[in-house]
Design a protein around this motif. Structure first.
Motif, PDB file in Angstrom:
ATOM      1  N   ARG A 146       7.081  40.318  -5.022  1.00 57.94           N
ATOM      2  CA  ARG A 146       7.601  38.959  -4.844  1.00 57.94           C
ATOM      3  C   ARG A 146       8.204  38.789  -3.447  1.00 57.94           C
ATOM      4  NH1 ARG A 146      10.208  39.672 -10.117  1.00 57.94           N
ATOM      5  NH2 ARG A 146       8.889  38.789 -11.754  1.00 57.94           N
ATOM      6  N   TYR A 147       8.880  39.847  -2.990  1.00 62.99           N
ATOM      7  CA  TYR A 147       9.444  39.818  -1.630  1.00 62.99           C
ATOM      8  C   TYR A 147       8.342  39.588  -0.608  1.00 62.99           C
ATOM      9  CZ  TYR A 147      11.140  41.768   2.815  1.00 62.99           C
ATOM     10  OH  TYR A 147      11.444  41.955   4.141  1.00 62.99           O
ATOM     11  N   ASN A 148       7.270  40.344  -0.702  1.00 63.44           N
ATOM     12  CA  ASN A 148       6.163  40.204   0.245  1.00 63.44           C
ATOM     13  C   ASN A 148       5.523  38.830   0.190  1.00 63.44           C
ATOM     14  OD1 ASN A 148       6.301  42.619   1.563  1.00 63.44           O
ATOM     15  ND2 ASN A 148       4.344  43.415   0.820  1.00 63.44           N
ATOM     16  N   GLU A 149       5.313  38.331  -1.016  1.00 58.22           N
ATOM     17  CA  GLU A 149       4.700  37.011  -1.185  1.00 58.22           C
ATOM     18  C   GLU A 149       5.562  35.929  -0.546  1.00 58.22           C
ATOM     19  OE1 GLU A 149       4.101  36.551  -5.339  1.00 58.22           O
ATOM     20  OE2 GLU A 149       2.436  37.995  -5.456  1.00 58.22           O
ATOM     21  N   ALA A 150       6.860  35.990  -0.801  1.00 56.58           N
ATOM     22  CA  ALA A 150       7.773  34.999  -0.233  1.00 56.58           C
ATOM     23  C   ALA A 150       7.854  35.144   1.288  1.00 56.58           C
ATOM     24  CB  ALA A 150       9.158  35.153  -0.850  1.00 56.58           C
ATOM     25  N   HIS A 151       7.857  36.388   1.756  1.00 61.48           N
ATOM     26  CA  HIS A 151       7.927  36.647   3.195  1.00 61.48           C
ATOM     27  C   HIS A 151       6.705  36.077   3.912  1.00 61.48           C
ATOM     28  CE1 HIS A 151       7.559  38.823   6.978  1.00 61.48           C
ATOM     29  NE2 HIS A 151       8.847  39.141   6.897  1.00 61.48           N
ATOM     30  N   ILE A 152       5.525  36.375   3.384  1.00 63.14           N
ATOM     31  CA  ILE A 152       4.286  35.921   4.029  1.00 63.14           C
ATOM     32  C   ILE A 152       4.213  34.395   4.059  1.00 63.14           C
ATOM     33  CG2 ILE A 152       1.770  35.871   3.810  1.00 63.14           C
ATOM     34  CD1 ILE A 152       1.980  38.739   2.668  1.00 63.14           C
ATOM     35  N   ALA A 153       4.527  33.758   2.937  1.00 62.60           N
ATOM     36  CA  ALA A 153       4.460  32.297   2.870  1.00 62.60           C
ATOM     37  C   ALA A 153       5.431  31.652   3.847  1.00 62.60           C
ATOM     38  CB  ALA A 153       4.767  31.832   1.445  1.00 62.60           C
ATOM     39  N   THR A 154       6.603  32.256   3.994  1.00 61.88           N
ATOM     40  CA  THR A 154       7.633  31.676   4.867  1.00 61.88           C
ATOM     41  C   THR A 154       7.356  31.975   6.335  1.00 61.88           C
ATOM     42  OG1 THR A 154       9.221  32.034   3.066  1.00 61.88           O
ATOM     43  CG2 THR A 154      10.117  31.493   5.222  1.00 61.88           C
ATOM     44  N   ARG A 155       6.971  33.217   6.641  1.00 65.65           N
ATOM     45  CA  ARG A 155       6.712  33.579   8.033  1.00 65.65           C
ATOM     46  C   ARG A 155       5.517  32.850   8.620  1.00 65.65           C
ATOM     47  NH1 ARG A 155       4.119  35.688  11.974  1.00 65.65           N
ATOM     48  NH2 ARG A 155       2.261  35.487  10.687  1.00 65.65           N
ATOM     49  N   ASN A 156       4.548  32.471   7.774  1.00 67.99           N
ATOM     50  CA  ASN A 156       3.340  31.801   8.264  1.00 67.99           C
ATOM     51  C   ASN A 156       3.617  30.467   8.939  1.00 67.99           C
ATOM     52  OD1 ASN A 156       1.554  33.793   7.597  1.00 67.99           O
ATOM     53  ND2 ASN A 156       0.859  32.860   5.689  1.00 67.99           N
ATOM     54  N   VAL A 157       4.836  30.000   8.844  1.00 75.32           N
ATOM     55  CA  VAL A 157       5.211  28.755   9.519  1.00 75.32           C
ATOM     56  C   VAL A 157       4.932  28.842  11.015  1.00 75.32           C
ATOM     57  CG1 VAL A 157       7.179  27.316  10.186  1.00 75.32           C
ATOM     58  CG2 VAL A 157       6.913  28.015   7.813  1.00 75.32           C
ATOM     59  N   VAL A 158       5.210  29.990  11.632  1.00 76.36           N
ATOM     60  CA  VAL A 158       5.008  30.113  13.071  1.00 76.36           C
ATOM     61  C   VAL A 158       3.522  30.060  13.419  1.00 76.36           C
ATOM     62  CG1 VAL A 158       4.905  32.644  13.231  1.00 76.36           C
ATOM     63  CG2 VAL A 158       5.822  31.309  15.137  1.00 76.36           C
ATOM     64  N   ASP A 159       2.653  30.595  12.540  1.00 71.71           N
ATOM     65  CA  ASP A 159       1.215  30.484  12.760  1.00 71.71           C
ATOM     66  C   ASP A 159       0.776  29.022  12.716  1.00 71.71           C
ATOM     67  OD1 ASP A 159       1.137  33.200  12.941  1.00 71.71           O
ATOM     68  OD2 ASP A 159       0.300  33.537  10.950  1.00 71.71           O
ATOM     69  N   SER A 193      11.142  31.634  12.132  1.00 70.40           N
ATOM     70  CA  SER A 193       9.960  32.481  12.010  1.00 70.40           C
ATOM     71  C   SER A 193       9.506  32.835  13.414  1.00 70.40           C
ATOM     72  CB  SER A 193       8.853  31.737  11.256  1.00 70.40           C
ATOM     73  OG  SER A 193       7.654  32.492  11.234  1.00 70.40           O
ATOM     74  N   ILE A 194       9.296  34.126  13.668  1.00 77.07           N
ATOM     75  CA  ILE A 194       8.972  34.583  15.016  1.00 77.07           C
ATOM     76  C   ILE A 194       7.551  35.138  15.071  1.00 77.07           C
ATOM     77  CG2 ILE A 194       9.960  36.885  14.595  1.00 77.07           C
ATOM     78  CD1 ILE A 194      10.828  36.893  17.553  1.00 77.07           C
ATOM     79  N   GLY A 195       6.860  34.866  16.153  1.00 74.68           N
ATOM     80  CA  GLY A 195       5.499  35.365  16.328  1.00 74.68           C
ATOM     81  C   GLY A 195       5.045  35.207  17.769  1.00 74.68           C
ATOM     82  N   CYS A 196       3.886  35.768  18.072  1.00 72.00           N
ATOM     83  CA  CYS A 196       3.335  35.709  19.424  1.00 72.00           C
ATOM     84  C   CYS A 196       1.910  35.169  19.390  1.00 72.00           C
ATOM     85  CB  CYS A 196       3.331  37.090  20.073  1.00 72.00           C
ATOM     86  SG  CYS A 196       4.962  37.772  20.371  1.00 72.00           S
ATOM     87  N   THR A 197       1.500  34.559  20.479  1.00 70.90           N
ATOM     88  CA  THR A 197       0.141  34.049  20.597  1.00 70.90           C
ATOM     89  C   THR A 197      -0.348  34.242  22.026  1.00 70.90           C
ATOM     90  OG1 THR A 197      -1.299  32.135  20.220  1.00 70.90           O
ATOM     91  CG2 THR A 197       0.843  31.683  21.180  1.00 70.90           C
ATOM     92  N   TYR A 198      -1.658  34.421  22.168  1.00 71.35           N
ATOM     93  CA  TYR A 198      -2.267  34.522  23.492  1.00 71.35           C
ATOM     94  C   TYR A 198      -2.581  33.134  24.026  1.00 71.35           C
ATOM     95  CZ  TYR A 198      -3.194  39.533  22.862  1.00 71.35           C
ATOM     96  OH  TYR A 198      -3.085  40.884  22.692  1.00 71.35           O
ATOM     97  N   ILE A 199      -2.407  32.969  25.331  1.00 69.08           N
ATOM     98  CA  ILE A 199      -2.819  31.746  26.023  1.00 69.08           C
ATOM     99  C   ILE A 199      -3.650  32.150  27.235  1.00 69.08           C
ATOM    100  CG2 ILE A 199      -2.043  29.757  27.357  1.00 69.08           C
ATOM    101  CD1 ILE A 199       0.360  29.563  25.536  1.00 69.08           C
ATOM    102  N   CYS A 232      10.189  29.384  15.601  1.00 66.27           N
ATOM    103  CA  CYS A 232      10.191  27.986  15.162  1.00 66.27           C
ATOM    104  C   CYS A 232      10.916  27.874  13.831  1.00 66.27           C
ATOM    105  CB  CYS A 232       8.769  27.435  15.053  1.00 66.27           C
ATOM    106  SG  CYS A 232       7.844  28.025  13.620  1.00 66.27           S
ATOM    107  N   ASP A 233      11.285  26.635  13.468  1.00 64.93           N
ATOM    108  CA  ASP A 233      11.922  26.408  12.176  1.00 64.93           C
ATOM    109  C   ASP A 233      10.893  25.871  11.188  1.00 64.93           C
ATOM    110  OD1 ASP A 233      11.601  23.671  12.691  1.00 64.93           O
ATOM    111  OD2 ASP A 233      13.653  23.433  13.423  1.00 64.93           O
ATOM    112  N   ALA A 234      11.336  25.489  10.018  1.00 65.70           N
ATOM    113  CA  ALA A 234      10.417  25.086   8.954  1.00 65.70           C
ATOM    114  C   ALA A 234       9.678  23.792   9.260  1.00 65.70           C
ATOM    115  CB  ALA A 234      11.182  24.940   7.634  1.00 65.70           C
ATOM    116  N   SER A 235      10.200  22.991  10.160  1.00 72.40           N
ATOM    117  CA  SER A 235       9.548  21.739  10.538  1.00 72.40           C
ATOM    118  C   SER A 235       8.621  21.910  11.734  1.00 72.40           C
ATOM    119  CB  SER A 235      10.599  20.666  10.841  1.00 72.40           C
ATOM    120  OG  SER A 235      11.353  21.014  11.990  1.00 72.40           O
TER     121      SER A 235
END
Length: 353
Positions: A254-267, A153-159, A187-190
């Motif tokens: 369903r695609y969107n729901e699964a995508h959002i739940a999975t991608r939120n790992v990086v958050d 899961s890929i994402g960006c954050t400000y520091i 990051c991965d699922a863990s």
């Protein structure tokens, strides 16, 4: 004769000065042994259990040699001082006083420990190197939201970073006057950080950061069988799926729901990372030249904490999720391929009843 007397007087003064200096004893501040603390207090102060802290110390021990002139500062005390500064976001002077160190010494120690940890980044921050490792990651991600073939899961954050001058200083300032660095993480699922880029200014677009990364080149070369999930700030690619802007049927929902739940790992990863190391949330006080090295070092420490299942100790129970950056983006430009046959076939295959 007068010259000889003058020379004799100077020699006498030098001898007296040498005798006085010999009589002076260098006084060191008292340094208590942090490992004598109770386990709970040690964890609160240094963000790691004694066992994991020892592992970290042994990892960088060779890079933190003692200064043979005088008593020096042990590798144990150097690492723990840095951990306290980063974890509790303490003023270096306060952290130094606690360990019998000056502010200047504490600053040098933090830089030295950061460099030592960053040297090991290739061992702790890396994408999967085999298909069997990818399969394991895919299975773990699939358990979250039922989205197949995901390895990250890929994402960006400000520091927040320390204010500094120079001709390029303004590009790191946001509308509220804060100096910020935009950091990209996979990051991965863990919540294990698999890839990190910590060099972009605050207004850099997510998609540009990825486009100019070595990671994209690796995907383009076909080094990975799985794919990444990113938010709408990224360009849709065969190896990087983003959410649909407008769903037209139940399968796409369903695609969107699964995508959002999975991608939120990086958050969630950003939230845990910043709660463990408060300097990432409140702001880093290190010099500009040491920022990237320190951020990478904190990513190494985060992964060590994840592997060892270290508990998270914070000064409060509040989440830091709101600090995660939400980048502006051009929706239409980023989703030119959203109706591609490949994506539609993927949705039909995996998200139809």
């Amino acid at each position: 004769m007068q010259a000889l007397q003058t020379l004799g007087t100077l020699c006498t003064i030098e001898v007296i000065a040498n005798l006085r200096n010999r009589g002076r004893t260098k006084v060191y501040r008292k340094r208590a042994d942090p490992f004598s603390l109770e386990n709970e207090e040690f964890l609160k102060r240094y963000r790691f259990t004694k066992q994991t802290a020892t592992t970290i110390i042994d990892l960088v021990r060779k890079d933190l040699q003692l200064n043979r002139k005088g008593c020096g500062t042990s590798p144990e005390l150097q690492v723990l001082t840095a951990l306290r500064c980063w974890g509790r976001h303490e003023v270096q002077e306060n952290a130094g006083d606690l360990h019998g160190l000056s502010q200047a010494t504490t600053s040098r120690i933090c830089s030295r420990v950061a460099r030592a940890l960053a040297r090991h980044s290739a061992d702790f921050i890396k994408m999967p190197t085999s298909f069997s490792e990818e399969q394991k990651l895919m299975e773990e991600f699939y358990q979250i939201g039922g989205f197949p073939s995901v390895i990250g899961s890929i994402g960006c954050t400000y520091i927040k970073i320390k204010k500094y001058g120079g001709n390029s200083a303004e590009i790191y300032i946001n509308k509220k006057g804060f100096h910020l660095l935009n950091v990209q993480v996979v990051c991965d699922a863990s919540l294990h950080i698999r890839n990190i880029v910590a060099r972009w200014r605050q207004n850099a677009h997510d998609s540009r950061m990825f486009d100019e990364s070595n990671l994209k080149e690796s995907f383009e070369r076909g080094e990975f069988k799985g794919r990444l999930l990113g938010d709408s700030g990224y360009q849709m690619e065969s190896y990087l799926f983003t959410p649909l802007l407008h769903t037209q049927n139940l399968a796409e929902e369903r695609y969107n729901e699964a995508h959002i739940a999975t991608r939120n790992v990086v958050d969630h990863c950003f939230d845990v990372w910043k709660r463990r190391f408060q300097c990432l949330h409140h702001g880093m006080s290190v010099k500009f030249g040491n920022i990237t090295t320190t951020i990478v070092a904190l990513a190494v420490l985060h992964n060590i904490a994840i592997v060892n299942k270290e508990p998270i100790v914070t000064e409060g129970s509040e989440s830091i999720m709101e600090d995660i950056s939400q980048q502006p983006f051009n929706i239409d430009a980023n989703h030119e391929e959203i109706n591609s046959d490949a994506l539609q076939n993927f949705i039909a295959m995996h998200f139809n009843e």
